[in-house]
Design an enzyme around this catalytic site. Sequence first.
Site, PDB file in Angstrom:
ATOM      1  N   CYS A  35       0.853  -1.142  -0.151  1.00  0.00           N
ATOM      2  CA  CYS A  35      -0.002  -0.072  -0.024  1.00  0.00           C
ATOM      3  C   CYS A  35       0.937   1.238   0.092  1.00  0.00           C
ATOM      4  O   CYS A  35       1.990   1.021   0.284  1.00  0.00           O
ATOM      5  CB  CYS A  35      -0.792   0.091   1.256  1.00  0.00           C
ATOM      6  SG  CYS A  35       0.163   0.038   2.891  1.00  0.00           S
ATOM      7  N   HIS A  92       5.795  -5.151   8.995  1.00  0.00           N
ATOM      8  CA  HIS A  92       5.578  -6.430   9.439  1.00  0.00           C
ATOM      9  C   HIS A  92       5.630  -7.179   8.187  1.00  0.00           C
ATOM     10  O   HIS A  92       4.810  -7.877   7.807  1.00  0.00           O
ATOM     11  CB  HIS A  92       4.294  -6.540  10.237  1.00  0.00           C
ATOM     12  CG  HIS A  92       4.153  -5.959  11.585  1.00  0.00           C
ATOM     13  ND1 HIS A  92       3.224  -5.560  12.324  1.00  0.00           N
ATOM     14  CD2 HIS A  92       5.166  -5.405  12.357  1.00  0.00           C
ATOM     15  CE1 HIS A  92       3.478  -5.112  13.485  1.00  0.00           C
ATOM     16  NE2 HIS A  92       4.710  -4.951  13.449  1.00  0.00           N
ATOM     17  N   HIS A 142       3.992   2.099  11.774  1.00  0.00           N
ATOM     18  CA  HIS A 142       2.986   1.674  12.819  1.00  0.00           C
ATOM     19  C   HIS A 142       2.816   2.968  13.679  1.00  0.00           C
ATOM     20  O   HIS A 142       1.824   3.158  14.493  1.00  0.00           O
ATOM     21  CB  HIS A 142       3.101   0.738  13.423  1.00  0.00           C
ATOM     22  CG  HIS A 142       3.409  -0.729  12.614  1.00  0.00           C
ATOM     23  ND1 HIS A 142       4.804  -1.096  12.546  1.00  0.00           N
ATOM     24  CD2 HIS A 142       2.646  -1.393  12.097  1.00  0.00           C
ATOM     25  CE1 HIS A 142       4.801  -2.137  11.588  1.00  0.00           C
ATOM     26  NE2 HIS A 142       3.242  -2.386  11.371  1.00  0.00           N
ATOM     27  N   CYS A 169       2.810   5.589   8.730  1.00  0.00           N
ATOM     28  CA  CYS A 169       1.732   6.098   7.727  1.00  0.00           C
ATOM     29  C   CYS A 169       0.914   7.179   8.026  1.00  0.00           C
ATOM     30  O   CYS A 169       0.460   7.431   9.186  1.00  0.00           O
ATOM     31  CB  CYS A 169       0.997   4.636   7.821  1.00  0.00           C
ATOM     32  SG  CYS A 169      -0.515   4.760   6.334  1.00  0.00           S
ATOM     33  N   GLU A 176       0.870  -0.278  16.471  1.00  0.00           N
ATOM     34  CA  GLU A 176       0.021   0.845  16.074  1.00  0.00           C
ATOM     35  C   GLU A 176      -0.732   1.245  17.367  1.00  0.00           C
ATOM     36  O   GLU A 176      -1.021   2.455  17.475  1.00  0.00           O
ATOM     37  CB  GLU A 176      -0.902   0.586  15.128  1.00  0.00           C
ATOM     38  CG  GLU A 176      -1.469   1.436  14.562  1.00  0.00           C
ATOM     39  CD  GLU A 176      -2.704   1.232  13.364  1.00  0.00           C
ATOM     40  OE1 GLU A 176      -3.782   1.946  13.496  1.00  0.00           O
ATOM     41  OE2 GLU A 176      -2.444   0.412  12.541  1.00  0.00           O
ATOM     42  N   THR A 185      -5.991   0.713  12.230  1.00  0.00           N
ATOM     43  CA  THR A 185      -6.073   0.872  10.737  1.00  0.00           C
ATOM     44  C   THR A 185      -6.096  -0.286   9.925  1.00  0.00           C
ATOM     45  O   THR A 185      -6.735  -0.477   8.765  1.00  0.00           O
ATOM     46  CB  THR A 185      -4.991   1.579   9.899  1.00  0.00           C
ATOM     47  OG1 THR A 185      -3.867   1.166  10.208  1.00  0.00           O
ATOM     48  CG2 THR A 185      -5.173   3.315  10.801  1.00  0.00           C
ATOM     49  N   CYS A 188      -7.979   1.651   7.012  1.00  0.00           N
ATOM     50  CA  CYS A 188      -7.237   2.353   5.925  1.00  0.00           C
ATOM     51  C   CYS A 188      -7.915   1.702   4.402  1.00  0.00           C
ATOM     52  O   CYS A 188      -8.415   0.538   4.351  1.00  0.00           O
ATOM     53  CB  CYS A 188      -5.768   2.018   5.693  1.00  0.00           C
ATOM     54  SG  CYS A 188      -5.080   0.690   5.310  1.00  0.00           S
ATOM     55  N   SER A 232       1.784  -9.666  10.977  1.00  0.00           N
ATOM     56  CA  SER A 232       0.980  -8.741  10.286  1.00  0.00           C
ATOM     57  C   SER A 232      -0.372  -8.885  10.378  1.00  0.00           C
ATOM     58  O   SER A 232      -1.152  -9.829   9.978  1.00  0.00           O
ATOM     59  CB  SER A 232       1.273  -8.890   8.624  1.00  0.00           C
ATOM     60  OG  SER A 232       0.606  -8.091   7.801  1.00  0.00           O
ATOM     61  N   SER A 233      -1.034  -7.910  10.938  1.00  0.00           N
ATOM     62  CA  SER A 233      -2.323  -7.663  11.318  1.00  0.00           C
ATOM     63  C   SER A 233      -3.280  -7.899  10.256  1.00  0.00           C
ATOM     64  O   SER A 233      -4.160  -8.545  10.053  1.00  0.00           O
ATOM     65  CB  SER A 233      -2.698  -6.544  12.102  1.00  0.00           C
ATOM     66  OG  SER A 233      -4.169  -6.207  12.191  1.00  0.00           O
TER      67      SER A 233
END
Length: 333
Positions: free
Chosen positions: A33, A62, A95, A117, A147, A186, A216, A244-245
């Site tokens: 992204c 991540h 994050h 971000c 985050e 996000t 996001c 990685s969420s």
Amino acid sequence: MPVRRALVTVVTMTASKTDGDKTVLLAAPRGYCAGVDRAVETVERALEKYGAPVYVRKEIVHNRYVVDTLSERGAIFVEETDEVPEGSHLVFSAHGVSPQVRGEAKGLQLKTLDATCPLVTKVHNEVKRFARDGYHILLIGHEGHEEVEGTAGEAPEVTHLVDGLDGVDALPDFLEQEKLIWLSQTTLSVDETMQICERLHRRFSHLQDPPSDDICYATQNRQVAVKAIAQRCQLMIVVGSQNSSNSKRLVEVALQHGTEAAHLIDYAHQIEDSWFDGVDTVGVTSGASVPEILVRDVVKSLARRGYTSVEEVTTASEKITFALPRDLRPART
């Protein structure tokens, strides 16, 4: 920081297929992204401008491959700010960090570069604004995620973490005259977040909604793409790291929307032959911090297993970009 909004279109590309072909449904959008692209480029540009080593607090994003690759180029990843030698260059990860961490860096006279971000920064600014206006903030997110720690750190005395549906019941009772608003991490599942919001509204009738959605655009777009192919495949392979969420949410979304099995992997060599019994269609996607080279390796691995027909299913077109930190932008001529 300038932002170009995404122009969203809906289109499906279908590759030719013959009878008996085993098929790969390739979700799009997938992978990097704008926030991840900016964060990774921040470290790369810092190494070019200042030379190695450049320190990075936590993982810049991540993803194991990204972190290992940047380490090979001279980035040093640390857990805490006090591990960085005084006066060094330090990059804050995508994050985000709390004001306490920024204060620690200032105390060590570190030359900081902020790769947070901008969409995370937006949530930080919301926390500060609503705390200033006398609100209690119900922050939907995962306990321990970087985050969440950074966001809550903007106003820890009035921020209350809501981790899943059970987190709603764990909240204290708030009086009717106490102002409440919810915000979110996000990278959450859109569907699960809405379920949590519904339960919060049932418990606190005076709870206010935020002025805009915090999840996001990239997280939402990748989940929509997975939903578009989940019912058409028996197996979903999500490329992404275990921490990685947004990648883990893609696995959950696939299972919730019709895929019989779904696996999260970093690399193609982690694919297991036992996954393919009775499978003629495989879905493939990747989290927002995953470079496309890793997806290509998975597609090649599937081709060797007979999955030679590839259909790319596109549900959105992303054209957002974020500017680099000011110190790393090209000089104007």
